[in-house]
Scaffold this motif. Structure first.
Motif, mmCIF file in Angstrom:
data_model
loop_
_atom_site.group_PDB
_atom_site.id
_atom_site.type_symbol
_atom_site.label_atom_id
_atom_site.label_comp_id
_atom_site.label_asym_id
_atom_site.label_seq_id
_atom_site.Cartn_x
_atom_site.Cartn_y
_atom_site.Cartn_z
ATOM 1 N N ALA A 76 -55.861 33.857 -15.784
ATOM 2 C CA ALA A 76 -54.926 34.627 -14.977
ATOM 3 C C ALA A 76 -55.544 35.948 -14.543
ATOM 4 O O ALA A 76 -56.513 36.429 -15.140
ATOM 5 C CB ALA A 76 -53.649 34.888 -15.778
ATOM 6 N N PRO A 77 -54.991 36.581 -13.499
ATOM 7 C CA PRO A 77 -55.451 37.915 -13.093
ATOM 8 C C PRO A 77 -55.214 38.930 -14.201
ATOM 9 O O PRO A 77 -54.272 38.823 -14.989
ATOM 10 C CB PRO A 77 -54.594 38.229 -11.859
ATOM 11 C CG PRO A 77 -54.152 36.892 -11.353
ATOM 12 C CD PRO A 77 -53.989 36.033 -12.570
ATOM 13 N N ALA A 78 -56.085 39.929 -14.258
ATOM 14 C CA ALA A 78 -55.988 40.986 -15.271
ATOM 15 C C ALA A 78 -56.696 42.220 -14.732
ATOM 16 O O ALA A 78 -57.243 42.216 -13.620
ATOM 17 C CB ALA A 78 -56.610 40.527 -16.586
ATOM 18 N N GLN A 79 -56.685 43.282 -15.517
ATOM 19 C CA GLN A 79 -57.392 44.524 -15.194
ATOM 20 C C GLN A 79 -58.421 44.794 -16.284
ATOM 21 O O GLN A 79 -58.164 44.550 -17.470
ATOM 22 C CB GLN A 79 -56.412 45.700 -15.108
ATOM 23 C CG GLN A 79 -55.365 45.553 -14.004
ATOM 24 C CD GLN A 79 -55.952 45.737 -12.629
ATOM 25 O OE1 GLN A 79 -56.783 46.612 -12.402
ATOM 26 N NE2 GLN A 79 -55.533 44.888 -11.692
ATOM 27 N N ALA A 80 -59.571 45.296 -15.890
ATOM 28 C CA ALA A 80 -60.622 45.605 -16.858
ATOM 29 C C ALA A 80 -61.306 46.897 -16.464
ATOM 30 O O ALA A 80 -61.505 47.170 -15.269
ATOM 31 C CB ALA A 80 -61.650 44.473 -16.917
ATOM 32 N N ARG A 81 -61.677 47.694 -17.457
ATOM 33 C CA ARG A 81 -62.430 48.913 -17.186
ATOM 34 C C ARG A 81 -63.909 48.590 -17.193
ATOM 35 O O ARG A 81 -64.526 48.422 -18.243
ATOM 36 C CB ARG A 81 -62.107 50.004 -18.206
ATOM 37 C CG ARG A 81 -62.976 51.254 -18.005
ATOM 38 C CD ARG A 81 -62.293 52.523 -18.424
ATOM 39 N NE ARG A 81 -61.051 52.800 -17.732
ATOM 40 C CZ ARG A 81 -60.973 53.222 -16.461
ATOM 41 N NH1 ARG A 81 -62.081 53.406 -15.758
ATOM 42 N NH2 ARG A 81 -59.810 53.457 -15.915
ATOM 43 N N LEU A 82 -64.478 48.495 -16.008
ATOM 44 C CA LEU A 82 -65.889 48.184 -15.851
ATOM 45 C C LEU A 82 -66.712 49.412 -15.464
ATOM 46 O O LEU A 82 -67.929 49.407 -15.602
ATOM 47 C CB LEU A 82 -66.073 47.096 -14.789
ATOM 48 C CG LEU A 82 -65.296 45.790 -15.040
ATOM 49 C CD1 LEU A 82 -65.549 44.798 -13.919
ATOM 50 C CD2 LEU A 82 -65.662 45.201 -16.383
ATOM 51 N N LYS A 83 -66.038 50.462 -14.963
ATOM 52 C CA LYS A 83 -66.696 51.726 -14.645
ATOM 53 C C LYS A 83 -65.947 52.842 -15.356
ATOM 54 O O LYS A 83 -64.726 52.754 -15.554
ATOM 55 C CB LYS A 83 -66.708 51.973 -13.124
ATOM 56 C CG LYS A 83 -67.464 50.914 -12.328
ATOM 57 C CD LYS A 83 -67.555 51.280 -10.854
ATOM 58 C CE LYS A 83 -68.583 52.363 -10.631
ATOM 59 N NZ LYS A 83 -68.858 52.608 -9.192
#
Length: 502
Positions: A76-83
């Motif tokens: 499913a769609p999600a949010q991730a801290r990549l920066k």
């Protein structure tokens, strides 16, 4: 790291203190590793309490051995801290509900029962990379199963025949690159009945992401990437989080590291600074424990290593895992803190017992032999380092094996009876190193100058441009199986073929 413009070409990898891609030798034979004389396994003992690594993922599910309802696992769609902040989080896709890719742990003999729910906008299937699976559960959408349509689900149920570390990757004919590049990945760990005694068992999953300046994922589907190096990310994560990942253990602790490369295309070399590691398994299968030459390992997409190391007995910083890209990119750091681990009865680092389900030898005299030739893609421009000539062909058929691009309805290259020994000679006539994965089986990499083979089993091999490799295996698993590129943009555009085992 510099972020390219949305339509920029992928930058070539510049390796530090290692060979260029032209001097890599084939596959995991490229390990060029000095053997390590492993001592006998120390008596089993109760491990000391583990100190969890920072940001380490928790198991997503643990299927049991008895009859049970399949456990749900959502994509499913999600949010991730990549920066780092103040950049916003990135819209990604995630397998499971945790902040990191799931790690599914079972004991050898237990059954995986998972109902994968597709809450994304693309068709999905999940390949259990390295598992000698039954064919219907291999997870190739368009070949071994119908892709899971958006809003639908599919149940995977199988009992892995081998212990080891296995990768979970999306794999749909013509549509694998985007789900992987958006973040869908995981690990399956099948524990031995009597695992080596360690104080920590740590999984590390490498991914890279292609982001714009604001931290959003750049568009997918560029032909220029598929015809060349593939989609190379400009941000790297371990276990779904920023690098370097901080790992901490107790003084004198023994650690098992399970490393897996889930990048779409990035093949790198990794170096272990400050700690001495020993390779205990390659591609999930046990090896006679050995020490990497110059503490360095090649790490192509789909590759897995099980490593063993002893932490220093004094508290403080202990070492680094470094990706040999540019001036060197720290992936993880080791630190030592807390109460020392008791050393009573602990011997030297040992080997994992060999897999008795695999043959002691492969009789090549009666082997079924086939030559496979890889072609397609662009050719690097020799007058301009790092540049390639533009690709002008069919964007759906960029790559070929024996003159044909892989397609869902294509006939297998050949059919053999179950139990037949196969020897495949694979020649890379493209302008790039190629990484291929054998489904449903494991193989020995044959020496090209004599009748020997590498002393470990593999399921993934890297072949430099202009070179060839020979692999041998027993076709003992019935069904239609793929030999496929682990660079998913190439898989999507034809770099795979199949064979049938009756």
């Amino acid at each position: 790291m510099r972020t390219p413009a949305p339509e920029a070409r992928p930058e070539p990898i510049r390796e530090v203190e290692g060979p260029s891609r032209r001097t890599l030798i084939a596959g995991s034979a490229a390990l060029a590793l000095a053997p390590f004389a492993a001592a006998a396994q120390s008596p089993a003992r109760k491990p000391a309490p583990a100190v969890k690594p920072a940001e380490a993922p928790a198991p997503e599910a643990k299927p049991d051995a008895g009859p049970a309802e399949a456990k749900p696992l959502k994509a499913a769609p999600a949010q991730a801290r990549l920066k780092p902040e103040p950049a916003p989080e990135t819209a990604v896709w995630r397998l499971g509900t945790g902040t990191a890719p799931p790690v599914l742990r079972i004991k050898l003999g237990e059954t995986v029962r998972l109902r994968v729910e597709n809450n994304t906008e693309k068709p999905l299937a999940f390949h259990w990379h390295g598992v000698r699976n039954r064919n219907a559960m291999d997870g190739v959408g368009g070949v071994t199963q119908e892709p899971i349509a958006p809003g639908k689900d599919f149940s995977y149920e199988f009992t892995p025949p081998d212990a080891g570390t296995f990768l979970v990757r999306p794999l749909v004919v013509g549509g694998a690159s985007e789900p992987s590049g958006r973040g869908l990945a995981g690990l399956l760990v099948v524990e031995e009945p009597n695992p080596l005694a360690v104080d920590q068992d740590v999984t590390l999953l490498l991914q890279d992401w292609r982001l714009d300046e604001a931290g959003a994922l750049l568009p997918f589907g560029q032909v220029a990437f598929a015809a060349a190096s593939g989609r190379l990310g400009n941000a790297v994560t371990l276990n779904g989080g920023p690098i370097p990942l901080a790992l901490e253990g107790r003084p004198g602790g023994r650690v098992r590291l399970r490393l897996a490369n889930a990048c779409n295309a990035r093949a790198i070399r990794i170096r272990f600074d400050g700690v001495k590691v020993y390779v205990a398994a390659v591609d999930g299968q046990p090896a006679d424990t050995f020490e990497p030459l110059k503490a360095t390992l090649p790490f192509a997409p789909g590759t897995r290593y099980d490593l063993l190391l002893d932490l220093p007995k004094e508290p403080g910083p202990a070492g680094t895992i470094t990706a040999l890209v540019g001036q060197g990119l720290p992936l993880a750091t080791f630190a030592v803190a807390g109460e020392p681990v008791a050393q009573t009865g602990r011997g030297q680092i040992a080997s994992i017992p060999e897999n008795k389900r695999l043959p002691n030898e492969i009789k090549l005299q009666s082997a079924f032999r086939r030559d496979l030739v890889l072609t397609g893609g662009v050719k690097p421009d020799r007058t301009k380092p790092g540049a390639e000539t533009p690709y002008a062909g069919d964007p759906q058929k960029i790559w070929q094996i024996n003159g044909a691009s892989g397609a869902a309805g294509a006939a297998p290259l050949f059919t053999v009876k179950r139990g037949q020994v196969l020897v495949l000679t694979i020649r890379n006539d493209t302008g790039f190193p190629q990484v291929l994965h054998l489904h449903g089986h494991v193989f020995r990499l044959l020496h090209l100058l004599d009748d020997g083979w590498e002393p470990y089993w593999l399921d993934t091999v890297q072949i430099p441009e202009g070179r060839h490799a020979q692999i041998a295996f027993v076709a003992d698993n019935p069904g239609r199986w793929l030999l496929s590129s682990t660079v998913l943009e190439r898989f999507d555009t034809g770099l795979w073929a199949s064979f049938e085992v009756g």
